[in-house]
Design a protein around this motif. Sequence first.
Motif, PDB file in Angstrom:
ATOM      1  N   ILE A 199      56.344  31.334  32.223  1.00 11.36           N
ATOM      2  CA  ILE A 199      56.327  30.560  33.523  1.00 11.36           C
ATOM      3  C   ILE A 199      55.700  31.537  34.749  1.00 11.36           C
ATOM      4  O   ILE A 199      56.002  32.583  34.663  1.00 11.36           O
ATOM      5  N   VAL A 200      54.775  30.900  35.234  1.00 11.02           N
ATOM      6  CA  VAL A 200      54.089  31.402  36.194  1.00 11.02           C
ATOM      7  C   VAL A 200      54.349  30.861  37.700  1.00 11.02           C
ATOM      8  O   VAL A 200      54.335  29.725  37.841  1.00 11.02           O
ATOM      9  N   GLN A 201      54.660  31.702  38.424  1.00  6.27           N
ATOM     10  CA  GLN A 201      55.077  31.318  39.949  1.00  6.27           C
ATOM     11  C   GLN A 201      53.913  30.940  40.742  1.00  6.27           C
ATOM     12  O   GLN A 201      52.999  31.720  41.013  1.00  6.27           O
ATOM     13  N   GLU A 202      53.719  29.694  41.244  1.00  6.06           N
ATOM     14  CA  GLU A 202      52.785  29.327  42.095  1.00  6.06           C
ATOM     15  C   GLU A 202      52.645  30.086  43.431  1.00  6.06           C
ATOM     16  O   GLU A 202      53.741  30.365  43.798  1.00  6.06           O
ATOM     17  N   TRP A 203      51.629  30.060  44.024  1.00  2.22           N
ATOM     18  CA  TRP A 203      51.393  30.747  45.116  1.00  2.22           C
ATOM     19  C   TRP A 203      51.404  29.793  46.368  1.00  2.22           C
ATOM     20  O   TRP A 203      50.610  28.777  46.068  1.00  2.22           O
ATOM     21  N   THR A 204      51.728  30.314  47.242  1.00  2.00           N
ATOM     22  CA  THR A 204      51.330  29.366  48.736  1.00  2.00           C
ATOM     23  C   THR A 204      50.194  29.944  49.467  1.00  2.00           C
ATOM     24  O   THR A 204      49.728  30.755  49.010  1.00  2.00           O
ATOM     25  N   PRO A 205      49.694  29.047  50.169  1.00  2.00           N
ATOM     26  CA  PRO A 205      48.344  29.303  51.046  1.00  2.00           C
ATOM     27  C   PRO A 205      48.787  30.842  51.794  1.00  2.00           C
ATOM     28  O   PRO A 205      47.723  31.655  52.111  1.00  2.00           O
ATOM     29  N   ALA A 206      49.920  30.936  52.347  1.00  2.00           N
ATOM     30  CA  ALA A 206      50.181  32.149  52.988  1.00  2.00           C
ATOM     31  C   ALA A 206      50.119  33.424  52.079  1.00  2.00           C
ATOM     32  O   ALA A 206      49.723  34.348  52.699  1.00  2.00           O
ATOM     33  N   MET A 207      50.588  33.255  50.710  1.00  2.00           N
ATOM     34  CA  MET A 207      50.377  34.326  49.949  1.00  2.00           C
ATOM     35  C   MET A 207      49.291  34.706  49.429  1.00  2.00           C
ATOM     36  O   MET A 207      48.526  35.868  49.573  1.00  2.00           O
ATOM     37  N   LEU A 208      48.248  33.560  49.260  1.00  2.00           N
ATOM     38  CA  LEU A 208      46.849  33.799  48.981  1.00  2.00           C
ATOM     39  C   LEU A 208      46.200  34.543  50.303  1.00  2.00           C
ATOM     40  O   LEU A 208      45.256  35.613  50.195  1.00  2.00           O
ATOM     41  N   GLU A 209      46.511  34.219  51.398  1.00  2.00           N
ATOM     42  CA  GLU A 209      45.937  34.757  52.729  1.00  2.00           C
ATOM     43  C   GLU A 209      46.357  36.208  52.685  1.00  2.00           C
ATOM     44  O   GLU A 209      45.354  37.220  53.250  1.00  2.00           O
ATOM     45  N   MET A 251      53.800  21.434  51.581  1.00  2.00           N
ATOM     46  CA  MET A 251      52.924  22.847  51.565  1.00  2.00           C
ATOM     47  C   MET A 251      52.243  22.512  50.383  1.00  2.00           C
ATOM     48  O   MET A 251      53.059  22.268  48.994  1.00  2.00           O
ATOM     49  N   ASN A 252      51.064  23.035  50.052  1.00  2.00           N
ATOM     50  CA  ASN A 252      50.397  23.038  48.916  1.00  2.00           C
ATOM     51  C   ASN A 252      50.856  24.529  48.189  1.00  2.00           C
ATOM     52  O   ASN A 252      50.868  25.696  48.738  1.00  2.00           O
ATOM     53  N   TYR A 253      51.070  24.059  46.905  1.00  2.00           N
ATOM     54  CA  TYR A 253      50.987  25.258  46.080  1.00  2.00           C
ATOM     55  C   TYR A 253      49.931  25.442  44.792  1.00  2.00           C
ATOM     56  O   TYR A 253      49.390  24.470  44.386  1.00  2.00           O
ATOM     57  N   LEU A 254      49.723  26.616  44.322  1.00  2.00           N
ATOM     58  CA  LEU A 254      48.679  26.738  43.495  1.00  2.00           C
ATOM     59  C   LEU A 254      48.965  27.953  42.580  1.00  2.00           C
ATOM     60  O   LEU A 254      49.438  28.623  42.758  1.00  2.00           O
ATOM     61  N   CYS A 255      48.446  27.853  41.189  1.00  2.00           N
ATOM     62  CA  CYS A 255      48.774  28.573  40.081  1.00  2.00           C
ATOM     63  C   CYS A 255      47.726  29.719  40.188  1.00  2.00           C
ATOM     64  O   CYS A 255      46.551  29.515  39.779  1.00  2.00           O
ATOM     65  N   PRO A 256      48.061  30.978  40.224  1.00  2.00           N
ATOM     66  CA  PRO A 256      47.110  31.782  40.082  1.00  2.00           C
ATOM     67  C   PRO A 256      46.403  32.292  38.851  1.00  2.00           C
ATOM     68  O   PRO A 256      45.182  32.387  38.789  1.00  2.00           O
ATOM     69  N   ALA A 257      46.933  31.874  38.071  1.00  2.00           N
ATOM     70  CA  ALA A 257      46.238  31.888  36.451  1.00  2.00           C
ATOM     71  C   ALA A 257      45.410  30.900  36.235  1.00  2.00           C
ATOM     72  O   ALA A 257      44.078  31.099  35.847  1.00  2.00           O
ATOM     73  N   CYS A 258      45.706  29.705  36.492  1.00  2.00           N
ATOM     74  CA  CYS A 258      44.817  28.461  36.375  1.00  2.00           C
ATOM     75  C   CYS A 258      43.542  28.550  37.350  1.00  2.00           C
ATOM     76  O   CYS A 258      42.432  27.955  36.941  1.00  2.00           O
ATOM     77  N   ASN A 259      43.691  29.137  38.325  1.00  2.00           N
ATOM     78  CA  ASN A 259      42.643  29.420  39.526  1.00  2.00           C
ATOM     79  C   ASN A 259      42.012  30.706  39.279  1.00  2.00           C
ATOM     80  O   ASN A 259      41.032  30.969  40.281  1.00  2.00           O
ATOM     81  N   GLY A 260      42.366  31.274  38.428  1.00  2.00           N
ATOM     82  CA  GLY A 260      41.705  32.886  38.128  1.00  2.00           C
ATOM     83  C   GLY A 260      41.888  33.956  39.013  1.00  2.00           C
ATOM     84  O   GLY A 260      40.965  34.877  39.063  1.00  2.00           O
ATOM     85  N   LEU A 261      42.870  33.706  39.568  1.00  2.00           N
ATOM     86  CA  LEU A 261      43.183  34.881  40.794  1.00  2.00           C
ATOM     87  C   LEU A 261      44.025  35.809  40.349  1.00  2.00           C
ATOM     88  O   LEU A 261      44.382  36.933  40.815  1.00  2.00           O
ATOM     89  N   ALA A 262      44.779  35.674  38.946  1.00  2.00           N
ATOM     90  CA  ALA A 262      45.359  36.563  38.138  1.00  2.00           C
ATOM     91  C   ALA A 262      45.579  36.401  36.933  1.00  2.00           C
ATOM     92  O   ALA A 262      45.511  35.058  36.429  1.00  2.00           O
ATOM     93  N   ALA A 263      45.492  37.482  36.277  1.00  2.00           N
ATOM     94  CA  ALA A 263      45.433  37.107  34.628  1.00  2.00           C
ATOM     95  C   ALA A 263      47.129  37.105  34.171  1.00  2.00           C
ATOM     96  O   ALA A 263      47.682  37.727  34.861  1.00  2.00           O
ATOM     97  N   LEU A 264      47.286  36.436  33.004  1.00  2.00           N
ATOM     98  CA  LEU A 264      48.777  36.545  32.498  1.00  2.00           C
ATOM     99  C   LEU A 264      48.703  37.961  31.648  1.00  2.00           C
ATOM    100  O   LEU A 264      48.022  38.331  31.198  1.00  2.00           O
ATOM    101  N   ALA A 265      49.922  38.445  32.029  1.00  2.00           N
ATOM    102  CA  ALA A 265      50.365  39.648  31.503  1.00  2.00           C
ATOM    103  C   ALA A 265      51.696  39.636  30.983  1.00  2.00           C
ATOM    104  O   ALA A 265      52.771  40.543  31.472  1.00  2.00           O
TER     105      ALA A 265
END
Length: 91
Positions: free
Chosen positions: A77-87, A1-15
Amino acid sequence: MNYLCPACNGLAALAKECPRCGQLLSDAGRLYDYYGDYSPYSEIDDAKMDNGYPDRHNHQCLHTGWCPHCQEEHTIIVQEWTPAMLEQLFT
């Protein structure tokens, strides 16, 4: 399964707040990019193999946070997202 970082991909800001003063940390990029001259061009999973963190196993992306008040950096530490979470975000 692929994972992606929401911060690296501009989907969420670090807070994340500075543990010392409580001010919001600035995102200074991925921690892996500071490993050496060519590290930004390396595969992310290669850097995760020997950095001393359980980030590869836990599907996390490590970022460097900078506190403008304390003039200190902190690992975020940023939790990476799965495609299902993104969907779920877009449905």
